[in-house]
Motif scaffolding. Structure first.
Motif, mmCIF file in Angstrom:
data_model
loop_
_atom_site.group_PDB
_atom_site.id
_atom_site.type_symbol
_atom_site.label_atom_id
_atom_site.label_comp_id
_atom_site.label_asym_id
_atom_site.label_seq_id
_atom_site.Cartn_x
_atom_site.Cartn_y
_atom_site.Cartn_z
ATOM 1 N N ASP A 11 49.769 54.948 33.098
ATOM 2 C CA ASP A 11 48.371 54.810 32.727
ATOM 3 C C ASP A 11 48.087 53.391 32.245
ATOM 4 N N CYS A 12 47.431 52.604 33.065
ATOM 5 C CA CYS A 12 47.094 51.224 32.704
ATOM 6 C C CYS A 12 46.217 51.163 31.458
ATOM 7 N N GLN A 13 45.457 52.202 31.181
ATOM 8 C CA GLN A 13 44.575 52.202 30.021
ATOM 9 C C GLN A 13 45.343 52.340 28.713
ATOM 10 N N SER A 14 46.634 52.544 28.783
ATOM 11 C CA SER A 14 47.437 52.545 27.559
ATOM 12 C C SER A 14 48.233 51.254 27.450
ATOM 13 N N CYS A 15 47.977 50.297 28.322
ATOM 14 C CA CYS A 15 48.726 49.036 28.337
ATOM 15 C C CYS A 15 47.784 47.857 28.094
ATOM 16 N N GLY A 16 47.208 47.300 29.144
ATOM 17 C CA GLY A 16 46.293 46.172 29.037
ATOM 18 C C GLY A 16 46.957 44.814 28.998
ATOM 19 N N ALA A 17 48.283 44.773 29.133
ATOM 20 C CA ALA A 17 48.998 43.495 29.052
ATOM 21 C C ALA A 17 48.515 42.493 30.094
ATOM 22 N N CYS A 18 48.189 42.970 31.287
ATOM 23 C CA CYS A 18 47.767 42.060 32.354
ATOM 24 C C CYS A 18 46.469 41.335 32.002
ATOM 25 N N CYS A 19 45.682 41.908 31.122
ATOM 26 C CA CYS A 19 44.398 41.315 30.730
ATOM 27 C C CYS A 19 44.514 40.430 29.491
ATOM 28 N N ALA A 20 45.734 40.293 28.969
ATOM 29 C CA ALA A 20 45.873 39.567 27.714
ATOM 30 C C ALA A 20 47.069 38.630 27.658
ATOM 31 N N TYR A 21 47.728 38.394 28.764
ATOM 32 C CA TYR A 21 48.937 37.587 28.658
ATOM 33 C C TYR A 21 48.760 36.111 28.979
ATOM 34 N N SER A 22 47.641 35.724 29.615
ATOM 35 C CA SER A 22 47.507 34.321 29.990
ATOM 36 C C SER A 22 46.047 33.902 30.101
ATOM 37 N N ALA A 23 45.746 32.736 29.561
ATOM 38 C CA ALA A 23 44.402 32.177 29.686
ATOM 39 C C ALA A 23 44.126 31.729 31.120
ATOM 40 N N ASP A 24 45.163 31.622 31.928
ATOM 41 C CA ASP A 24 45.014 31.198 33.317
ATOM 42 C C ASP A 24 44.804 32.360 34.278
ATOM 43 N N TRP A 25 44.648 33.567 33.734
ATOM 44 C CA TRP A 25 44.492 34.745 34.587
ATOM 45 C C TRP A 25 43.553 35.708 33.908
ATOM 46 N N PRO A 26 42.590 36.307 34.509
ATOM 47 C CA PRO A 26 42.332 36.240 35.934
ATOM 48 C C PRO A 26 41.450 35.059 36.333
ATOM 49 N N ARG A 27 41.774 34.510 37.453
ATOM 50 C CA ARG A 27 41.013 33.421 38.051
ATOM 51 C C ARG A 27 40.217 33.969 39.221
ATOM 52 N N PHE A 28 39.055 33.397 39.427
ATOM 53 C CA PHE A 28 38.251 33.781 40.584
ATOM 54 C C PHE A 28 38.872 33.143 41.821
#
Length: 113
Positions: A11-28
């Motif tokens: 369940d990604c909704q119990s993680c969120g690491a991908c949205c908080a690990y780098s100021a360089d991501w997400p990029r358009f």
């Protein structure tokens, strides 16, 4: 994992690491002008290269990383967010950054064209 999620599903909704690990991501990258216009301006980086990163996370991330999170722009999120899958390399890198386990992640689904 949320209590309502079957144990065999990550369940990604119990993680969120991908949205908080780098100021360089997400990029358009592949977004059209219309797609970018659907994202609230307050959540876009000043240089318009991607989502705004503030307080160590994407401005659209809600909740607490590692507990319960959501995306304030889920329906209009950038392409890179749509393609990040549980267990793929980006997921593993982000989870490792937070010290979250990567064992037991599902194998990312592979789509053949």
């Amino acid at each position: 994992m949320l209590e309502t999620s079957p144990p065999e599903i990550f369940d990604c909704q119990s993680c969120g690491a991908c949205c908080a690990y780098s100021a360089d991501w997400p990029r358009f990258s592949m977004e059209s002008d219309e797609e970018l216009a659907a994202i609230p301006e307050a959540m876009i980086a000043k240089d318009e290269s991607g989502m705004k990163f503030e307080n160590g996370r994407c401005a659209a991330l809600t909740g607490e990383v590692g507990k319960h999170v959501g995306c304030a722009v889920y329906l209009v999120r950038p392409h890179v967010c749509r393609t990040c899958m549980p267990g793929d390399e980006e997921c593993k890198i982000a989870r490792a950054e937070f010290g979250f386990p990567i064992d037991g992640l599902p194998e990312p689904e592979i789509y053949e064209a």
